[in-house]
Design a protein around this motif. Structure first.
Motif, PDB file in Angstrom:
ATOM      1  N   LEU A  78       0.844  -1.208   0.000  1.00  0.00           N
ATOM      2  CA  LEU A  78       0.000   0.000   0.000  1.00  0.00           C
ATOM      3  C   LEU A  78       0.869   1.244   0.000  1.00  0.00           C
ATOM      4  N   ALA A  79       1.882   1.253   0.840  1.00  0.00           N
ATOM      5  CA  ALA A  79       2.779   2.405   0.912  1.00  0.00           C
ATOM      6  C   ALA A  79       3.429   2.663  -0.440  1.00  0.00           C
ATOM      7  N   SER A  80       3.877   1.611  -1.103  1.00  0.00           N
ATOM      8  CA  SER A  80       4.517   1.744  -2.409  1.00  0.00           C
ATOM      9  C   SER A  80       3.551   2.342  -3.437  1.00  0.00           C
ATOM     10  N   GLU A  81       2.305   1.863  -3.432  1.00  0.00           N
ATOM     11  CA  GLU A  81       1.320   2.366  -4.390  1.00  0.00           C
ATOM     12  C   GLU A  81       0.920   3.818  -4.110  1.00  0.00           C
ATOM     13  N   LEU A  82       1.051   4.233  -2.848  1.00  0.00           N
ATOM     14  CA  LEU A  82       0.740   5.621  -2.478  1.00  0.00           C
ATOM     15  C   LEU A  82       1.961   6.527  -2.595  1.00  0.00           C
ATOM     16  N   ASN A  83       3.109   5.916  -2.881  1.00  0.00           N
ATOM     17  CA  ASN A  83       4.375   6.644  -2.916  1.00  0.00           C
ATOM     18  C   ASN A  83       4.693   7.257  -1.546  1.00  0.00           C
ATOM     19  N   GLU A  84       4.468   6.448  -0.518  1.00  0.00           N
ATOM     20  CA  GLU A  84       4.744   6.848   0.861  1.00  0.00           C
ATOM     21  C   GLU A  84       5.590   5.761   1.510  1.00  0.00           C
ATOM     22  N   LYS A  85       6.074   6.015   2.712  1.00  0.00           N
ATOM     23  CA  LYS A  85       6.875   5.031   3.440  1.00  0.00           C
ATOM     24  C   LYS A  85       5.969   4.040   4.160  1.00  0.00           C
ATOM     25  N   ALA A  86       6.424   2.807   4.259  1.00  0.00           N
ATOM     26  CA  ALA A  86       5.668   1.773   4.969  1.00  0.00           C
ATOM     27  C   ALA A  86       5.492   2.140   6.436  1.00  0.00           C
ATOM     28  N   SER A  87       6.462   2.818   7.012  1.00  0.00           N
ATOM     29  CA  SER A  87       6.357   3.218   8.420  1.00  0.00           C
ATOM     30  C   SER A  87       5.187   4.177   8.626  1.00  0.00           C
ATOM     31  N   LEU A  88       4.872   4.994   7.621  1.00  0.00           N
ATOM     32  CA  LEU A  88       3.728   5.901   7.713  1.00  0.00           C
ATOM     33  C   LEU A  88       2.430   5.099   7.784  1.00  0.00           C
ATOM     34  N   VAL A  89       2.308   4.091   6.942  1.00  0.00           N
ATOM     35  CA  VAL A  89       1.105   3.250   6.940  1.00  0.00           C
ATOM     36  C   VAL A  89       0.967   2.538   8.287  1.00  0.00           C
ATOM     37  N   ARG A  90       2.065   2.015   8.810  1.00  0.00           N
ATOM     38  CA  ARG A  90       2.031   1.336  10.114  1.00  0.00           C
ATOM     39  C   ARG A  90       1.559   2.292  11.205  1.00  0.00           C
ATOM     40  N   LYS A  91       2.101   3.501  11.231  1.00  0.00           N
ATOM     41  CA  LYS A  91       1.724   4.488  12.256  1.00  0.00           C
ATOM     42  C   LYS A  91       0.262   4.903  12.117  1.00  0.00           C
ATOM     43  N   LEU A  92      -0.212   5.047  10.882  1.00  0.00           N
ATOM     44  CA  LEU A  92      -1.613   5.407  10.663  1.00  0.00           C
ATOM     45  C   LEU A  92      -2.533   4.293  11.154  1.00  0.00           C
ATOM     46  N   GLU A  93      -2.195   3.056  10.858  1.00  0.00           N
ATOM     47  CA  GLU A  93      -3.030   1.927  11.259  1.00  0.00           C
ATOM     48  C   GLU A  93      -3.027   1.714  12.764  1.00  0.00           C
ATOM     49  N   ARG A  94      -1.981   2.137  13.439  1.00  0.00           N
ATOM     50  CA  ARG A  94      -1.937   2.048  14.907  1.00  0.00           C
ATOM     51  C   ARG A  94      -2.618   3.251  15.550  1.00  0.00           C
ATOM     52  N   GLY A  95      -2.903   4.280  14.750  1.00  0.00           N
ATOM     53  CA  GLY A  95      -3.501   5.492  15.294  1.00  0.00           C
ATOM     54  C   GLY A  95      -2.486   6.390  15.980  1.00  0.00           C
ATOM     55  N   ASP A  96      -1.207   6.169  15.692  1.00  0.00           N
ATOM     56  CA  ASP A  96      -0.145   6.966  16.313  1.00  0.00           C
ATOM     57  C   ASP A  96      -0.087   8.382  15.743  1.00  0.00           C
ATOM     58  N   ILE A  97      -0.451   8.531  14.477  1.00  0.00           N
ATOM     59  CA  ILE A  97      -0.417   9.845  13.834  1.00  0.00           C
ATOM     60  C   ILE A  97      -1.691  10.034  13.015  1.00  0.00           C
ATOM     61  N   LEU A  98      -1.987  11.282  12.725  1.00  0.00           N
ATOM     62  CA  LEU A  98      -3.115  11.621  11.861  1.00  0.00           C
ATOM     63  C   LEU A  98      -2.604  11.824  10.444  1.00  0.00           C
ATOM     64  N   PRO A  99      -3.369  11.405   9.449  1.00  0.00           N
ATOM     65  CA  PRO A  99      -2.907  11.606   8.075  1.00  0.00           C
ATOM     66  C   PRO A  99      -3.036  13.066   7.651  1.00  0.00           C
ATOM     67  N   SER A 100      -2.092  13.527   6.871  1.00  0.00           N
ATOM     68  CA  SER A 100      -2.219  14.854   6.279  1.00  0.00           C
ATOM     69  C   SER A 100      -3.369  14.797   5.283  1.00  0.00           C
ATOM     70  N   ASP A 101      -3.870  15.935   4.849  1.00  0.00           N
ATOM     71  CA  ASP A 101      -4.961  15.951   3.871  1.00  0.00           C
ATOM     72  C   ASP A 101      -4.562  15.229   2.596  1.00  0.00           C
ATOM     73  N   ASP A 102      -3.320  15.415   2.168  1.00  0.00           N
ATOM     74  CA  ASP A 102      -2.835  14.775   0.947  1.00  0.00           C
ATOM     75  C   ASP A 102      -2.838  13.253   1.080  1.00  0.00           C
TER      76      ASP A 102
END
Length: 96
Positions: free
Chosen positions: A30-54
């Motif tokens: 998913l991270a690769s298809e979004l052009n984002e880091k896998a660590s971002l996806v992990r943090k989002l799924e844990r609720g550790d961070i809020l996603p930016s609008d983008d």
């Protein structure tokens, strides 16, 4: 303008995880298809961070989910007294 404000859903992390799992993607894929880091996806799924609008928009488009909840802005400020609830004055007797 502020009558119909949109805010991030309280269960955004669960929505992301379930939608990703339903598409059969790993966090890394998913991270690769979004052009984002896998660590971002992990943090989002844990609720550790809020996603930016983008990032939120990319997730919604890729996963076909909404991460927003519509609110009318007034529900946080309603008092319970209109519902017939008790107040402190109903419970306390003054000594004069």
């Amino acid at each position: 303008m502020f009558d119909e404000m949109q805010e991030l859903a309280g269960d955004y992390d669960e929505r992301i995880r379930k939608a990703r799992e339903n598409t059969g993607l790993s966090q890394e894929e998913l991270a690769s298809e979004l052009n984002e880091k896998a660590s971002l996806v992990r943090k989002l799924e844990r609720g550790d961070i809020l996603p930016s609008d983008d990032v939120r928009k990319k997730l919604e488009k890729k996963l076909g989910v909404s991460l927003l909840e519509a609110t009318d802005g007034d529900e946080e400020w309603e008092s319970g007294s209109s519902e017939g609830g008790l107040t402190l004055g109903d419970m306390v007797k003054r000594k004069d």
